[in-house]
Every structure is written in structure tokens, then in C-alpha cells.
Design a protein around this motif. Sequence first.
Motif, PDB file in Angstrom:
ATOM      1  N   ASN A  62      56.009  27.400 -84.997  1.00 24.36           N
ATOM      2  CA  ASN A  62      55.275  26.819 -84.009  1.00 24.36           C
ATOM      3  C   ASN A  62      54.816  25.543 -83.962  1.00 24.36           C
ATOM      4  OD1 ASN A  62      55.298  29.500 -82.723  1.00 24.36           O
ATOM      5  ND2 ASN A  62      53.410  29.999 -83.639  1.00 24.36           N
ATOM      6  N   VAL A  63      55.053  24.654 -82.919  1.00 28.85           N
ATOM      7  CA  VAL A  63      54.831  23.233 -82.832  1.00 28.85           C
ATOM      8  C   VAL A  63      53.453  23.141 -81.892  1.00 28.85           C
ATOM      9  CG1 VAL A  63      55.458  21.187 -81.975  1.00 28.85           C
ATOM     10  CG2 VAL A  63      56.956  22.370 -83.386  1.00 28.85           C
ATOM     11  N   TYR A  64      52.559  22.851 -82.155  1.00 26.72           N
ATOM     12  CA  TYR A  64      51.156  22.741 -81.321  1.00 26.72           C
ATOM     13  C   TYR A  64      51.003  21.244 -80.886  1.00 26.72           C
ATOM     14  CZ  TYR A  64      49.992  27.509 -82.731  1.00 26.72           C
ATOM     15  OH  TYR A  64      50.138  28.916 -83.085  1.00 26.72           O
ATOM     16  N   ARG A  65      51.106  20.901 -79.631  1.00 27.43           N
ATOM     17  CA  ARG A  65      50.982  19.544 -79.157  1.00 27.43           C
ATOM     18  C   ARG A  65      49.491  19.495 -78.365  1.00 27.43           C
ATOM     19  NH1 ARG A  65      55.232  19.664 -76.459  1.00 27.43           N
ATOM     20  NH2 ARG A  65      56.569  18.930 -78.061  1.00 27.43           N
ATOM     21  N   ALA A  66      48.861  18.453 -78.703  1.00 29.49           N
ATOM     22  CA  ALA A  66      47.507  18.297 -78.017  1.00 29.49           C
ATOM     23  C   ALA A  66      48.042  17.500 -76.636  1.00 29.49           C
ATOM     24  CB  ALA A  66      46.727  17.311 -78.818  1.00 29.49           C
ATOM     25  N   SER A  67      47.084  17.981 -75.521  1.00 27.15           N
ATOM     26  CA  SER A  67      47.466  17.305 -74.273  1.00 27.15           C
ATOM     27  C   SER A  67      46.382  16.428 -73.970  1.00 27.15           C
ATOM     28  CB  SER A  67      47.501  18.789 -73.473  1.00 27.15           C
ATOM     29  OG  SER A  67      46.021  19.360 -73.284  1.00 27.15           O
ATOM     30  N   LYS A  68      45.096  16.666 -74.698  1.00 29.03           N
ATOM     31  CA  LYS A  68      44.406  15.606 -74.608  1.00 29.03           C
ATOM     32  C   LYS A  68      43.806  15.095 -76.030  1.00 29.03           C
ATOM     33  CE  LYS A  68      41.051  19.291 -73.451  1.00 29.03           C
ATOM     34  NZ  LYS A  68      40.004  19.783 -72.314  1.00 29.03           N
ATOM     35  N   ASP A  69      42.959  14.229 -75.883  1.00 31.58           N
ATOM     36  CA  ASP A  69      42.086  13.604 -77.096  1.00 31.58           C
ATOM     37  C   ASP A  69      41.220  14.715 -77.802  1.00 31.58           C
ATOM     38  OD1 ASP A  69      43.709  11.699 -76.940  1.00 31.58           O
ATOM     39  OD2 ASP A  69      42.189   9.993 -76.049  1.00 31.58           O
ATOM     40  N   ASN A  70      40.870  14.564 -79.095  1.00 29.92           N
ATOM     41  CA  ASN A  70      39.940  15.135 -79.949  1.00 29.92           C
ATOM     42  C   ASN A  70      40.159  16.743 -79.719  1.00 29.92           C
ATOM     43  OD1 ASN A  70      37.513  14.852 -81.522  1.00 29.92           O
ATOM     44  ND2 ASN A  70      36.298  15.189 -79.771  1.00 29.92           N
ATOM     45  N   LEU A  71      41.314  17.207 -79.980  1.00 30.75           N
ATOM     46  CA  LEU A  71      41.263  18.730 -79.994  1.00 30.75           C
ATOM     47  C   LEU A  71      41.335  19.251 -81.242  1.00 30.75           C
ATOM     48  CD1 LEU A  71      43.820  19.418 -76.971  1.00 30.75           C
ATOM     49  CD2 LEU A  71      41.444  19.681 -76.872  1.00 30.75           C
ATOM     50  N   GLU A  72      40.543  20.336 -81.701  1.00 25.40           N
ATOM     51  CA  GLU A  72      40.767  20.771 -82.977  1.00 25.40           C
ATOM     52  C   GLU A  72      41.645  22.160 -82.988  1.00 25.40           C
ATOM     53  OE1 GLU A  72      37.813  23.177 -86.186  1.00 25.40           O
ATOM     54  OE2 GLU A  72      36.824  21.717 -84.398  1.00 25.40           O
ATOM     55  N   ILE A  73      42.361  22.149 -84.122  1.00 25.01           N
ATOM     56  CA  ILE A  73      43.194  23.315 -84.624  1.00 25.01           C
ATOM     57  C   ILE A  73      43.071  23.646 -86.003  1.00 25.01           C
ATOM     58  CG2 ILE A  73      45.164  22.127 -84.739  1.00 25.01           C
ATOM     59  CD1 ILE A  73      46.774  24.589 -84.136  1.00 25.01           C
ATOM     60  N   ALA A  74      42.876  24.940 -86.300  1.00 21.16           N
ATOM     61  CA  ALA A  74      42.256  25.385 -87.816  1.00 21.16           C
ATOM     62  C   ALA A  74      43.306  26.288 -88.290  1.00 21.16           C
ATOM     63  CB  ALA A  74      41.047  25.815 -87.744  1.00 21.16           C
ATOM     64  N   PHE A  75      43.725  26.271 -89.727  1.00 22.69           N
ATOM     65  CA  PHE A  75      44.345  27.083 -90.407  1.00 22.69           C
ATOM     66  C   PHE A  75      43.624  27.584 -91.766  1.00 22.69           C
ATOM     67  CE2 PHE A  75      46.802  23.953 -88.422  1.00 22.69           C
ATOM     68  CZ  PHE A  75      47.691  24.468 -87.454  1.00 22.69           C
ATOM     69  N   ALA A  76      43.248  28.644 -91.794  1.00 27.28           N
ATOM     70  CA  ALA A  76      42.404  29.465 -92.824  1.00 27.28           C
ATOM     71  C   ALA A  76      43.390  29.721 -93.757  1.00 27.28           C
ATOM     72  CB  ALA A  76      41.589  30.536 -92.343  1.00 27.28           C
ATOM     73  N   SER A  77      42.834  29.905 -95.211  1.00 29.61           N
ATOM     74  CA  SER A  77      43.854  30.405 -96.246  1.00 29.61           C
ATOM     75  C   SER A  77      43.869  31.898 -96.215  1.00 29.61           C
ATOM     76  CB  SER A  77      43.339  29.975 -97.737  1.00 29.61           C
ATOM     77  OG  SER A  77      42.063  30.525 -97.609  1.00 29.61           O
ATOM     78  N   SER A  78      45.193  32.381 -96.650  1.00 27.71           N
ATOM     79  CA  SER A  78      45.188  33.595 -96.431  1.00 27.71           C
ATOM     80  C   SER A  78      44.774  34.634 -97.374  1.00 27.71           C
ATOM     81  CB  SER A  78      47.005  34.009 -96.115  1.00 27.71           C
ATOM     82  OG  SER A  78      47.538  33.489 -97.405  1.00 27.71           O
ATOM     83  N   LEU A  79      44.345  33.880 -98.718  1.00 29.10           N
ATOM     84  CA  LEU A  79      43.535  34.471 -99.855  1.00 29.10           C
ATOM     85  C   LEU A  79      42.927  33.538-100.591  1.00 29.10           C
ATOM     86  CD1 LEU A  79      47.241  36.141-101.234  1.00 29.10           C
ATOM     87  CD2 LEU A  79      44.998  37.456-100.695  1.00 29.10           C
ATOM     88  N   PRO A  80      42.126  34.029-101.408  1.00 34.02           N
ATOM     89  CA  PRO A  80      41.321  33.103-102.121  1.00 34.02           C
ATOM     90  C   PRO A  80      42.248  32.200-102.990  1.00 34.02           C
ATOM     91  CG  PRO A  80      40.555  35.253-102.501  1.00 34.02           C
ATOM     92  CD  PRO A  80      41.600  35.454-101.957  1.00 34.02           C
ATOM     93  N   GLY A  81      41.940  30.912-102.636  1.00 37.34           N
ATOM     94  CA  GLY A  81      42.811  30.052-103.065  1.00 37.34           C
ATOM     95  C   GLY A  81      42.432  28.633-102.790  1.00 37.34           C
ATOM     96  N   LYS A  82      43.363  27.350-102.810  1.00 35.42           N
ATOM     97  CA  LYS A  82      43.202  26.214-102.503  1.00 35.42           C
ATOM     98  C   LYS A  82      44.171  25.707-101.389  1.00 35.42           C
ATOM     99  CE  LYS A  82      42.876  21.608-105.092  1.00 35.42           C
ATOM    100  NZ  LYS A  82      43.098  21.092-106.400  1.00 35.42           N
ATOM    101  N   ILE A  83      43.599  24.875-100.537  1.00 34.08           N
ATOM    102  CA  ILE A  83      44.553  24.055 -99.650  1.00 34.08           C
ATOM    103  C   ILE A  83      44.593  22.803-100.031  1.00 34.08           C
ATOM    104  CG2 ILE A  83      44.853  23.345 -97.203  1.00 34.08           C
ATOM    105  CD1 ILE A  83      43.354  25.780 -96.416  1.00 34.08           C
ATOM    106  N   MET A  84      45.977  22.450-100.066  1.00 36.25           N
ATOM    107  CA  MET A  84      46.539  20.838-100.835  1.00 36.25           C
ATOM    108  C   MET A  84      46.725  20.247 -99.714  1.00 36.25           C
ATOM    109  SD  MET A  84      48.564  19.928-104.065  1.00 36.25           S
ATOM    110  CE  MET A  84      47.606  21.128-104.933  1.00 36.25           C
ATOM    111  N   SER A  85      46.411  18.907 -99.412  1.00 35.79           N
ATOM    112  CA  SER A  85      46.977  17.885 -98.492  1.00 35.79           C
ATOM    113  C   SER A  85      48.017  16.947 -99.249  1.00 35.79           C
ATOM    114  CB  SER A  85      46.246  17.156 -97.674  1.00 35.79           C
ATOM    115  OG  SER A  85      45.251  16.401 -98.591  1.00 35.79           O
ATOM    116  N   LEU A  86      49.266  16.407 -98.752  1.00 36.52           N
ATOM    117  CA  LEU A  86      50.198  15.655 -99.469  1.00 36.52           C
ATOM    118  C   LEU A  86      50.572  14.723 -98.529  1.00 36.52           C
ATOM    119  CD1 LEU A  86      52.259  18.116-101.551  1.00 36.52           C
ATOM    120  CD2 LEU A  86      50.562  16.485-102.477  1.00 36.52           C
ATOM    121  N   GLU A  87      50.610  13.320 -98.609  1.00 36.68           N
ATOM    122  CA  GLU A  87      51.070  12.276 -97.696  1.00 36.68           C
ATOM    123  C   GLU A  87      52.546  11.983 -98.360  1.00 36.68           C
ATOM    124  OE1 GLU A  87      51.816  10.079 -94.864  1.00 36.68           O
ATOM    125  OE2 GLU A  87      49.621  10.530 -94.965  1.00 36.68           O
TER     126      GLU A  87
END
Length: 224
Positions: A62-87
Motif C-alpha cells: 500500500n502507498v499512502y499519499r497525503a492530500s493535505k499538510d500535517n497528516l499523521e499515519i502510524a505503524f505499531a510493532s507487531s511484537l515486543p521489539g524495536k523499530i529502527m529508522s535508516l537513512e
Amino acid sequence: MKFSIEGEYPVLRCILNRGEEIVTSAGNMSWMDEGFNIETSTGGGLMKGLARAFTGEGIFRNVYRASKDNLEIAFASSLPGKIMSLEMNGKTFITQKNAFLASEPSVKMETVFTKKFSSGLLGGEGFILQKFSGEGLLFLEADGSTVEYNLDVGQTMLIDQGHVFMFEESVRYDIETVKGIKNVMFGGEGLFLVKLTGPGKVILQTMPVANLASKIVPYVPSSK
């Protein structure tokens, strides 16, 4: 795009402005503001979708595209763990097959296999992996906490396969047989270990979902 990773059982919260997009596997979105346009596709054709299905991500993205500014979308972890961000910045990473959470559209995802079909097949977790490259933000989900190593040229680690979370493309990946019949039968480590050889960064995870499941199963009631 702005983002934050919050909570003991983490959630990725992204703030998108008009025209910005984020990609995730079908079913990964947890909550969002009204105002996103959603496009579902195989992400490059049926064959790529089927290849992704081998990793447990499913055929569709799925591709989620914002139709206006300042829209929030969230993705929760499925199990106890860690979410890591990479550039990404043109780098390439190999990860466990269920690591992908979300990314910007400029991040390229491929399904990769270990060099030896027989070793990968018998090695279980090690057979199917995910490869990420390109530019932009990538968000990955690890089981439990993470521990990072930087391997020198020729430096080797032997790892229980479920604990391998991700490594740089420069790291060589092999499956090694545990030596000795007694070790295999009574050592509790199984028949195969993952062998990672530097140079490059290696990140391990502390609580593989398979290990967690094996501890829970004996307490699950079963019908007689």
C-alpha cells in the motif's frame, strides 16, 4: 516527512505534507488521519509480489499519499521489539525476512536467497532474506532489542539464525553445519549456524519470534 518512534512497545508515527508518500505491506497500518489516498499494487508486477510473499510480507503493498499538510499515519510493532529508522543514502542492507515495516517510495526492496539452495532450505530462517537499497527513509522492525557489531576484514561470527537481524551488503553470508554428532543432538543449537564474515556492520536481535513462540506453546491449552 517528519517521524517519531515512541513507547516501550514502539509505534512509528509519521507526519506527511501534501503529496508526500509512505509505503508499507498490506495490513501494517495501525491508524491514520482522514485525508490519505491509498493505492494498492504488487509493487512492480506479479512476480515481484510473489517473491515478496516468500518473506511473509504478502503480495500487495500500500502507498499512502497525503492530500493535505500535517497528516499523521502510524505503524505499531507487531511484537515486543524495536523499530529502527535508516537513512539509506545509496547504501544496501540485507535483513531478516520479516524486518520491513515501512519506507519512502524511493527505497527499493528485493527478495534474495542464500547462495546454496540446499543450505538455505535446511537452515530455515537463512534461506529467504530481504535486500534494501536506494535513497530515503527505511523503517525496520526487530524482535526484542538489538546489538551492533562492526566486523573487520575476514572477521567471522557464528550466529543462531533467528538472531540475525540485518547486515551491510559487504558482509558475506553462509550457512555452517554444527560439528559433532553429540553437539547436534544434545547441544540445543540445531544443525546449522549462520556464518557472517566482514568487513561491515552486523546488527543482531535478542528475541526471535520463533524462540518466543517455542516458550509459549507448552502453555497453550489443547483439546483432548
